[in-house]
Scaffold this active site. Structure first.
Site, PDB file in Angstrom:
ATOM      1  N   SER A  25      16.549  44.287 -50.985  1.00 54.26           N
ATOM      2  CA  SER A  25      17.417  43.719 -49.728  1.00 54.26           C
ATOM      3  C   SER A  25      18.017  42.078 -50.392  1.00 54.26           C
ATOM      4  CB  SER A  25      16.913  43.634 -48.369  1.00 54.26           C
ATOM      5  OG  SER A  25      15.396  43.410 -48.401  1.00 54.26           O
TER       6      SER A  25
ATOM      7  N   LYS B 191      16.396  32.680 -48.408  1.00 56.12           N
ATOM      8  CA  LYS B 191      17.197  32.288 -48.489  1.00 56.12           C
ATOM      9  C   LYS B 191      16.658  30.923 -49.084  1.00 56.12           C
ATOM     10  CE  LYS B 191      20.516  34.970 -47.105  1.00 56.12           C
ATOM     11  NZ  LYS B 191      19.802  36.401 -47.627  1.00 56.12           N
TER      12      LYS B 191
END
Lengths: 216, 216
Positions: free
Chosen positions: A135, A174
């Site tokens: 992911s 992120k």
DNA sequence: TTTTTAATAGAACAAATGTTCGTTAAAGGG
DNA sequence: CCCTTTAACGAACATTTGTTCTATTAAAAA
């Protein structure tokens, strides 16, 4: 870093350096002069002394006067390594385990990773996580990678962090940008779209300071 | 790896271990018993001896009888590090510099990377390259990453390698699969398409054994 | 050849350092 | 309360180990 401009060594001097390194590697302490005599097939301690002086002058070693086995190998300084505890794994669906004083203790954690200091930059509070699942590919991080994390709750704009999205119950890696009234989470892969979310929804779990991927 | 099940240490023993580690780090050789006496504020050599015996029994150190400074720190064995020369950069448009005996010489190369042995797995012929540009993102490798390479001309099926495509005059990092009458070059990113090409067109330049990315 | 310099020998010495041992003090255990 | 265990003490001792010195040999320079 290495100092350039070293003169060439005689074969005897080279073998002495090699022997010191080997000795250091498998005994954990430096050889005595008489160890070198035996190990390199040299006939006298004074010959070793003679050559050690030269190695000292030329910067290969540093001798500490009147100290037993006081030979410091400069061509490979045995300093600056680090034991980082691997305290768990990071997957999309679950928050990362919070480091406790227990897991901090390198002795107490079952798995550790040995890294050199230039990777951690001698920071405090560094731990490691094993990445589970794919992911995080948009952060160029793959299944099985190990990420070095630093425990922080706040990050600078643009820094890569492990972010827990409360609503989605998902963790993601992120780059974090604070924008007026929202947070932009930008994947490392520039071709992918950012995520926008509410400041209330994000919880910084740590900062990524390095990624290590080992292929076979 | 670390051995579990170690008993707790007294504060004095802990400080001795810490002192040994610190001493080792900045002097390159182990402390003598009298160094420890001074460094830890202990009153007698026999007290140090007493505690070193315990540390030995419990596996924190190994003492070598009748050897000056014969203390080996097991909780962190100062072995197994490696100097890997960073011999150049890898970009899409140019072949990687071929390692010569010159560039192999760690002393001769201007830049080196210090890695621990578990990363290189003590293989011979390991060198490092700095990745230039984003053309390897499909291998989850980004601009600025450092890749550890092993110099080989042949790879196993499925191994990630630096491949020089003669016709395209381009280098790329892909998993290599030999298929009947053609070569399949598979990106690490499973969402991306493989490249098929003629065996004549490919030239293996090395095998990727690790990727290191450092984020500030 | 003569002279110099680099390298080697071996032994004796002195300093550094590990080891031992008899004692004492404090902390539990019965 | 006595007894055992743990921990600390300090000095004396024995070994290890660095250092020094002079002599010798080999190679290089003059």
């Amino acid at each position: 870093m290495f100092v350039k401009g070293m003169k060439a060594l005689s074969s005897k001097q080279q073998s002495i350096v090699d022997y010191i390194r080997r000795f250091l590697v498998d005994r954990g302490y430096p050889p005595s002069i008489r160890d070198i005599v035996d190990g390199c097939g040299i006939s006298s301690t004074s010959v070793v002394d003679y050559n050690l002086k030269i190695l000292d002058e030329r910067g290969y070693i540093r001798r500490h006067a009147e100290v037993s086995r006081g030979i410091e190998l400069l061509a490979w300084s045995p300093i600056s390594r680090f034991q980082v505890p691997i305290i768990g794994q990071i997957a999309a669906g679950e928050p990362i385990p919070v480091p406790t004083s227990d897991t901090w203790d390198v002795a107490a954690s079952s798995e550790t990773l040995e890294v050199t200091e230039d990777l951690t930059q001698s920071k405090e509070g560094v731990y490691a996580l094993r990445v589970k699942g794919t992911s995080m590919v948009d952060a160029l991080i793959n299944d099985g990678d190990i990420i070095l994390m630093q425990y922080v709750n706040v990050v600078e704009n643009g820094e890569m962090a492990a972010v827990w999205l409360k609503a989605e119950k998902e963790i993601t890696l992120k780059k974090v940008y604070v924008e007026p009234s929202r947070i932009r989470l930008q994947p490392a892969n520039s071709e992918m779209r950012p995520i926008y979310t509410d400041p209330e929804n994000v919880e910084i779990q740590g900062k990524v300071i390095a990624v290590i991927r080992q292929l076979v």
